[in-house]
Motif scaffolding. Structure first.
Motif, short mmCIF file in Angstrom:
data_model
loop_
_atom_site.label_atom_id
_atom_site.label_comp_id
_atom_site.label_asym_id
_atom_site.label_seq_id
_atom_site.Cartn_x
_atom_site.Cartn_y
_atom_site.Cartn_z
N GLY A 133 0.96 -1.23 0.00
CA GLY A 133 0.01 -0.07 -0.02
C GLY A 133 1.00 1.47 0.01
O GLY A 133 0.23 2.42 -0.21
N ASP A 139 -1.14 4.52 -4.15
CA ASP A 139 -1.76 5.35 -3.14
C ASP A 139 -2.48 6.70 -3.84
O ASP A 139 -3.70 6.99 -3.45
CB ASP A 139 -0.68 5.64 -2.22
CG ASP A 139 -1.44 6.35 -1.03
OD1 ASP A 139 -2.19 5.92 -0.25
OD2 ASP A 139 -1.05 7.87 -0.91
N ARG A 143 -6.46 7.72 -3.58
CA ARG A 143 -7.11 8.85 -3.08
C ARG A 143 -7.87 9.79 -4.18
O ARG A 143 -8.92 10.20 -3.94
CB ARG A 143 -5.84 9.86 -2.75
CG ARG A 143 -5.12 9.10 -1.54
CD ARG A 143 -3.87 9.85 -1.37
NE ARG A 143 -3.05 9.55 -0.17
CZ ARG A 143 -3.33 10.08 0.94
NH1 ARG A 143 -4.08 11.02 1.34
NH2 ARG A 143 -2.45 9.64 2.02
N PRO A 169 -0.07 -2.28 5.72
CA PRO A 169 -0.85 -0.83 5.76
C PRO A 169 -1.90 -0.88 5.04
O PRO A 169 -2.82 0.04 5.60
CB PRO A 169 0.34 0.16 5.35
CG PRO A 169 1.77 -0.67 5.94
CD PRO A 169 1.40 -1.97 5.55
N LEU A 170 -1.92 -1.10 3.78
CA LEU A 170 -3.16 -1.04 3.05
C LEU A 170 -4.22 -1.72 3.65
O LEU A 170 -5.43 -1.39 3.50
CB LEU A 170 -2.60 -1.60 1.53
CG LEU A 170 -4.04 -1.35 0.73
CD1 LEU A 170 -4.55 0.01 0.45
CD2 LEU A 170 -3.46 -2.00 -0.86
N THR A 173 -5.65 0.22 6.25
CA THR A 173 -6.32 1.31 5.49
C THR A 173 -7.84 1.13 5.22
O THR A 173 -8.77 1.50 5.44
CB THR A 173 -5.68 1.99 4.57
OG1 THR A 173 -4.47 2.77 5.10
CG2 THR A 173 -6.47 3.08 3.83
N GLU A 176 -10.26 0.24 8.10
CA GLU A 176 -10.62 1.58 8.55
C GLU A 176 -11.61 2.36 8.02
O GLU A 176 -12.33 2.77 8.46
CB GLU A 176 -9.18 2.43 9.07
CG GLU A 176 -9.66 3.71 9.54
CD GLU A 176 -8.43 4.84 9.82
OE1 GLU A 176 -8.54 5.76 10.17
OE2 GLU A 176 -7.37 4.03 9.65
N ALA A 177 -11.45 2.39 6.75
CA ALA A 177 -12.38 2.87 5.71
C ALA A 177 -13.60 2.03 5.38
O ALA A 177 -14.65 2.69 4.88
CB ALA A 177 -11.60 3.35 4.39
#
Length: 559
Positions: A133, A139, A143, A169-170, A173, A176-177
């Motif tokens: 990610g 990235d 976005r 990390p992706l 993310t 979380e999203a």
């Protein structure tokens, strides 16, 4: 599936018996990490999961089918893939071979990004593919799409599917999203070997491809590649690629009716990133069957023809594995009527070809004495890009401009040079006439007018120099031949072409836009190449008319 003639056949005769005696094929299929020596053992021990993907990836099929049905019921049938390198090349081949529609966004070029964003968002699902990610291109694309969905009144989270490694990390993310789905790939598979992982299968399945059949094709041939016999196609191809004496290290890959969509582009990354290091490597050159490199065969060029399977016409699609007679297919006889000079012919269904080339390149790494699973020079261009984005220095002034083209390069290269034509000639004069190659690196829109204008550049420069020429679209090639440019033999000369985009696309949450990003990537790549002692000429077309003029200059007369 594989046939070798000439010096390639000599290499097969010399090396395959030793490979058989050393049980290389069975050890590779058993994921023996000691095959490449003690220095490579640590990396290889966590990079051999690809040998079993035709079985281990089947767990993806049921959840993939369910997601496909959900999206179709919602009227979502436009699939956009944001990914780089192995995350995009394999899906592009898979979807294209099956005739499925997949929008592959593997660029930071603003016009390409704007085109992808400009499609029907109401019908669009975005697949974000990245092992970590942290890839700046992917990235940034994520976005931009997230903001575009939101602006269009669409719940962005419901339209984003993530493919990544477990615990990345992706993945965090995405959790979380609340993104629509997260598919975890096998972390023991590197990007360029990931065709049959979630990275290759998820976007392809969402685009409508029968990926179970792809796994079936690979499973049908996997037992052949595990056999310690001289008839093993993977041993034959690996020896042919890396065992010629002296080494034919320019591999010209041409498709003469394989039925596979842009397979050479996928093989290019696999070969270049796997072998281009420690001052050695195999340079893949993707070309057509009329390429100058094949018309006038240099001593260091190995032609490899991607052929249709036995019984198929040149325009045919490869049959299923059940129709393939691996023991009796006579590719030498078939190829004799297609190419004047053929050293290696390769044929197979797509799933089989993925597995064949992966095995063969791993075997080639053993013969070359390198670790085929690391990519020590890939990060250097990324670091240079990050540095330029963080410090945002003033643009380097050109040495001069000619007809709307700004010219940059070292003072030694451009001494006494006053025109673009002279600058190109000065670069080509540094080319080793026996071992060198030219790399054209175009940080431009590979789907728009620049592709039309520069379409003949590769062949024109090959005819002009009598040497192999590669052509890469930036930043895509940084995840492919970029490793070999910096880590391979120092015999390349580099021509970078950039231009002014028409679109301006912001990157939400960043203090730079896509135009700034691709400019930094081009400058960073040139800086690293220069620091490595490679000759680099940078040509920046300030208008579309200037690019058209430059294309004419590059298509200069043959010597």
């Amino acid at each position: 599936m594989v046939s070798a003639t000439g010096s390639a056949a000599d290499a097969v005769s010399q090396h395959v018996p030793t490979l058989v005696a050393d049980a290389v094929a069975s050890r590779l299929s058993a994921q023996d990490a000691t095959l490449w020596g003690p220095d490579a053992e640590a990396e290889a021990s966590v990079r051999l999961g690809w040998t079993a993907l035709h079985e281990t990836s089947r767990a993806l099929l049921e959840p993939l089918q369910a997601l496909c049905e959900e999206l179709r019921e919602e009227g979502v049938d436009r699939v956009v893939l944001a990914g780089m390198g192995g995350s995009s090349l394999a899906p592009e081949v898979i979807a294209g071979t099956a005739g499925a529609q997949l929008v592959v966004l593997d660029s930071t070029q603003p016009d390409q990004v704007a085109r992808a964003l400009g499609g029907d968002l109401a019908r669009t699902v975005l697949v974000v593919s990245s092992k970590s990610g942290g890839t700046v291109e992917t990235d940034s694309q994520r976005r931009a799409f997230e903001a575009a969905f939101t602006e269009a009144g669409i719940d962005a989270a419901s339209r984003i599917v993530v493919v990544t490694d477990p615990g990345s990390p992706l993945a965090a993310t995405a959790a979380e999203a609340g993104y629509r789905a997260v598919f975890e790939a096998d972390p023991h598979v590197g990007g360029r070997f990931s065709a049959l992982t979630a990275f290759g299968l998820v976007p392809s399945a969402l685009a409508g491809v029968d990926v179970a059949a792809l796994l079936d094709e690979a499973a049908a041939v996997a037992p052949f590649f595990a056999e310690d016999t001289e008839a093993n196609p993977a041993l034959v191809l690996g020896a042919a690629l890396a065992g010629t004496q002296p080494l034919r290290d320019k591999i010209v890959i041409t498709d003469v009716g394989s039925g596979l969509f842009h397979f050479g582009d996928w093989a290019e990354q696999l070969v270049a990133e796997s072998t281009g290091k420690q001052g050695t490597g195999l340079l893949p050159v993707v070309a057509d069957d009329q390429a100058p490199e094949l018309t006038h065969l240099a001593a260091d060029v190995l032609p490899v023809a991607l052929c249709p399977l036995a019984g198929e016409g040149v325009e045919g699609t490869a049959p299923s594995p059940d129709d393939v007679d691996l023991e009796n297919a006579n590719l030498e006889e078939w190829a004799a009527g297609v190419l004047d000079a053929t050293e290696v012919t390769v044929a197979g269904g797509l799933g089989a070809m993925f597995l064949l080339w992966e095995h063969a390149v791993a075997i080639a790494g053993r013969l070359l004495g390198i670790d085929p699973f690391d990519q020590p020079n890939v990060e250097s261009a990324k670091e240079a890009t990050r540095g330029l984005l963080e410090s945002t220095p003033a643009p380097e002034p050109p040495a001069f401009a000619d007809s709307g083209v700004e010219v940059r390069g070292s003072s030694a290269l451009l001494s006494g040079v006053e025109t673009v034509d002279e600058a190109v000639a000065a670069l080509l004069d540094t080319l080793d006439p026996e071992h060198g190659y030219v790399a054209v690196m175009a940080y431009l829109d590979r789907e728009g007018r620049p592709a039309e204008l520069l379409g003949g550049t590769r062949a024109a420069l090959a005819a002009r120099t009598g040497r192999p020429v590669t052509f890469g679209w930036g930043p895509r090639f940084l995840h492919s031949t970029g490793q070999l440019h910096k880590g391979g033999a120092p015999v390349g000369v580099f021509l970078q072409v950039t231009g002014e985009p028409e679109a301006r696309v912001e990157i939400p949450g960043r203090d730079f836009d896509f135009a700034t990003l691709i400019s930094a990537q081009a400058a960073g790549d040139a800086r690293v190449l220069t620091e490595e002692g490679r000759p680099v000429l940078r040509l920046h077309a300030t208008t579309s008319e200037a690019l058209a003029w430059l294309a004419g200059v590059l298509a200069g007369p043959a010597r």
